[in-house]
Write a protein that holds these residues in place. Structure first.
Motif, PDB file in Angstrom:
ATOM      1  N   THR A 131       0.996  -1.098  -0.048  1.00 23.94           N
ATOM      2  CA  THR A 131      -0.088   0.014   0.035  1.00 23.94           C
ATOM      3  C   THR A 131       0.638   1.350   0.111  1.00 23.94           C
ATOM      4  O   THR A 131       0.812   2.336  -0.633  1.00 23.94           O
ATOM      5  N   ALA A 132       2.022   1.153   0.998  1.00 18.89           N
ATOM      6  CA  ALA A 132       2.594   2.469   1.002  1.00 18.89           C
ATOM      7  C   ALA A 132       3.529   2.546  -0.591  1.00 18.89           C
ATOM      8  O   ALA A 132       3.537   3.746  -0.939  1.00 18.89           O
ATOM      9  N   ALA A 133       4.034   1.366  -1.066  1.00 16.73           N
ATOM     10  CA  ALA A 133       4.670   1.622  -2.126  1.00 16.73           C
ATOM     11  C   ALA A 133       3.872   2.172  -3.334  1.00 16.73           C
ATOM     12  O   ALA A 133       4.127   3.050  -4.204  1.00 16.73           O
ATOM     13  N   LEU A 134       2.538   1.862  -3.509  1.00 15.20           N
ATOM     14  CA  LEU A 134       1.530   2.315  -4.384  1.00 15.20           C
ATOM     15  C   LEU A 134       1.252   3.829  -4.150  1.00 15.20           C
ATOM     16  O   LEU A 134       1.292   4.527  -5.176  1.00 15.20           O
ATOM     17  N   LYS A 135       1.238   4.098  -3.035  1.00 12.16           N
ATOM     18  CA  LYS A 135       0.941   5.663  -2.685  1.00 12.16           C
ATOM     19  C   LYS A 135       2.049   6.515  -3.089  1.00 12.16           C
ATOM     20  O   LYS A 135       2.054   7.893  -3.071  1.00 12.16           O
ATOM     21  N   GLU A 136       3.539   5.957  -3.143  1.00 16.37           N
ATOM     22  CA  GLU A 136       4.496   6.705  -3.416  1.00 16.37           C
ATOM     23  C   GLU A 136       4.246   7.223  -4.764  1.00 16.37           C
ATOM     24  O   GLU A 136       4.739   8.422  -5.116  1.00 16.37           O
ATOM     25  N   HIS A 137       3.251   6.758  -5.655  1.00 15.38           N
ATOM     26  CA  HIS A 137       3.293   7.163  -7.263  1.00 15.38           C
ATOM     27  C   HIS A 137       1.863   7.279  -7.635  1.00 15.38           C
ATOM     28  O   HIS A 137       1.697   7.920  -8.800  1.00 15.38           O
ATOM     29  N   THR A 138       0.995   7.058  -6.651  1.00 18.16           N
ATOM     30  CA  THR A 138      -0.526   7.505  -7.080  1.00 18.16           C
ATOM     31  C   THR A 138      -1.505   8.110  -6.035  1.00 18.16           C
ATOM     32  O   THR A 138      -1.218   7.658  -4.887  1.00 18.16           O
ATOM     33  N   THR A 139      -2.326   8.895  -6.310  1.00 15.63           N
ATOM     34  CA  THR A 139      -3.273   9.387  -5.562  1.00 15.63           C
ATOM     35  C   THR A 139      -4.688   8.587  -5.893  1.00 15.63           C
ATOM     36  O   THR A 139      -5.776   8.789  -5.058  1.00 15.63           O
TER      37      THR A 139
END
Length: 436
Positions: A131-139
């Motif tokens: 989840t954290a890795a995804l949130k680094e690049h998308t909203t």
């Protein structure tokens, strides 16, 4: 439903193919261009009984496609499965670099709500890291779901198509609904889809494999005890297996567990416990027992020949870690080969599916035979290492004729003791009396 599967290893390819079989449109993506090209041409890169029929049928009907383009694979997909390697690192912990790397790449691409499913075996807390890795690049909105696999190599297609349970870890209601819809066709006979939180789901996978590995190591310890006190492990197995609290499965004594799951999963759970300041004593013992059990056959061989194996030549039946697979990862055969060769012996091996992979790994360290009987030529003894069905009912008179001496060391307890005595073999197995 449109599905993307990232990673076309054993789990990814079985998952993608079986999902396509129930009418989903599945795109499998992998960075290995040669492998993707091979699959696009209808060639299976792994051996798994029954998979070829589904694989070719779904390619032909355009429900199963392959690409190296991640954006192409996940563009219209509602659900994205991450089926990537999680090999043990130097400290035994699962390496999540492939999973987290894919998550970051997906985060750069998605433009609408997606369900990202970790199919790989991952330690507790991985859903949070993804989840954290995804949130680094998308909203964008998304849900990360834990959906561990429980596939047994050799019967993986049946396990996927008719699972005894499906475990889904999610606290997102939209994701729960989509996953329930996806797995509905596979549980029509009433077996459950068990919904839980992500962390419980992640731990369920490790707990399941570690418990089964514990049963195996326990029975191997019982087998070793049987040899000391004159008991028969097969009789003990039948006696305790009839107890429904224990069950009959995973009670067969042998030369240890191997493969892609049990060794790394037990190790990873023990490491995770250590990181949380808990000493998982049982698992540490399970691993210790298994390491010793892998070479128990070698100790029997050395004892028989007075410790001197120089110039001895052995026929080995079986290389894969279990029958009905070409998987040799952590296979006991590899440990036995190393020890025997180091002791000065030579080996000619036969395995119905595992030889190409062993050749890639050990080369001409041993010899290979195209059939089981040719492997016996000029051998001082026969070693049974994998319980393939083709090894269960050989022509024992012909085996005696081909061997230099009627000697069998059986690491899988394939043969009846009375039959071995009637045939005039010296027969040494696991947890049973020695014949001859």
């Amino acid at each position: 439903m449109k599905i993307a599967v990232v990673g076309t290893g054993y789990v990814g390819l079985v998952t993608g193919t079986c999902l396509a079989e129930t009418g989903n449109e599945v795109t499998c993506v992998d960075i290995n261009e040669e492998k993707v090209k091979m699959m696009q041409q209808g060639q299976l890169p792994i051996y798994e009984p029954g998979l070829d029929l589904l694989f070719h049928r779904n390619i032909k009907q355009s429900r199963l496609t392959f690409t190296t383009n991640l954006a192409e694979a996940i563009g219209d997909a509602k659900i994205i499965f991450l089926a990537l390697p999680t090999p043990p690192g130097g400290d035994g912990a699962a390496d999540l670099s492939y999973v987290l790397g894919a998550a970051r790449d997906i985060g750069k691409i998605i433009t609408e709500y997606k369900v990202i499913v970790t199919k790989s075996t991952v330690p507790v807390g991985t859903a949070d890291k993804v989840t954290a890795a995804l949130k680094e690049h998308t909203t964008q909105e998304f849900a990360v779901v834990s959906n561990p696999e429980f596939l047994r190599e050799g019967v993986a297609v049946e396990d996927f198509m008719k699972p005894d349970r499906v475990v889904v870890g999610t606290t997102d209601e939209r994701a729960r609904k989509l996953m329930g819809e996806l797995y509905g066709p596979y549980v029509r006979q009433g077996n459950p889809v068990v919904f839980m939180d992500e962390r419980s789901s992640e731990l369920t996978k490790y707990a399941a494999n570690s418990f089964l590995a514990t049963k195996i190591s326990f029975m191997n310890e019982i087998a070793n005890m049987c040899e000391l006190v004159g008991a028969d492990v097969d009789m003990v197995r039948r006696g305790i297996g009839a107890d429904e609290r224990i069950g009959r499965r995973f009670l067969f004594a042998g030369i240890g567990y191997g493969g892609s799951c049990f060794p790394k999963d037990v190790q990873a759970l023990a490491k995770s416990a250590e990181e949380n300041k808990y000493d998982f004593k049982i698992l540490n013992s399970v691993m210790e027992v298994n390491e010793l059990q892998k070479t128990v056959l070698v100790e029997k061989i050395k004892a028989y020949y007075g410790g001197d194996l120089k110039g001895k030549h052995f026929a080995m039946w079986g290389l894969a870690f279990k029958p009905e697979t070409d998987d040799i990862r952590e296979a006991p055969a590899l440990y036995i080969i190393d020890d025997l060769v180091e002791a000065g012996a030579t080996i000619t091996a036969y395995d119905p599916e595992g030889m190409p992979n062993v050749k890639k790994l050990v080369g001409d360290k041993i010899g290979y035979s195209e059939n089981r009987y040719d492997a016996l030529k000029d051998a001082d003894a026969l070693l049974i290492v994998t319980e393939w069905s083709v090894f269960r009912t050989p022509d024992f008179d012909f085996v005696k004729e081909k061997l230099k001496a009627p000697v069998i060391f059986d690491g899988r307890n394939l043969y009846d003791l009375d039959r071995m005595q009637e045939c005039g073999f010296y027969y040494n197995s696991i947890g049973r009396k020695t014949i001859g």
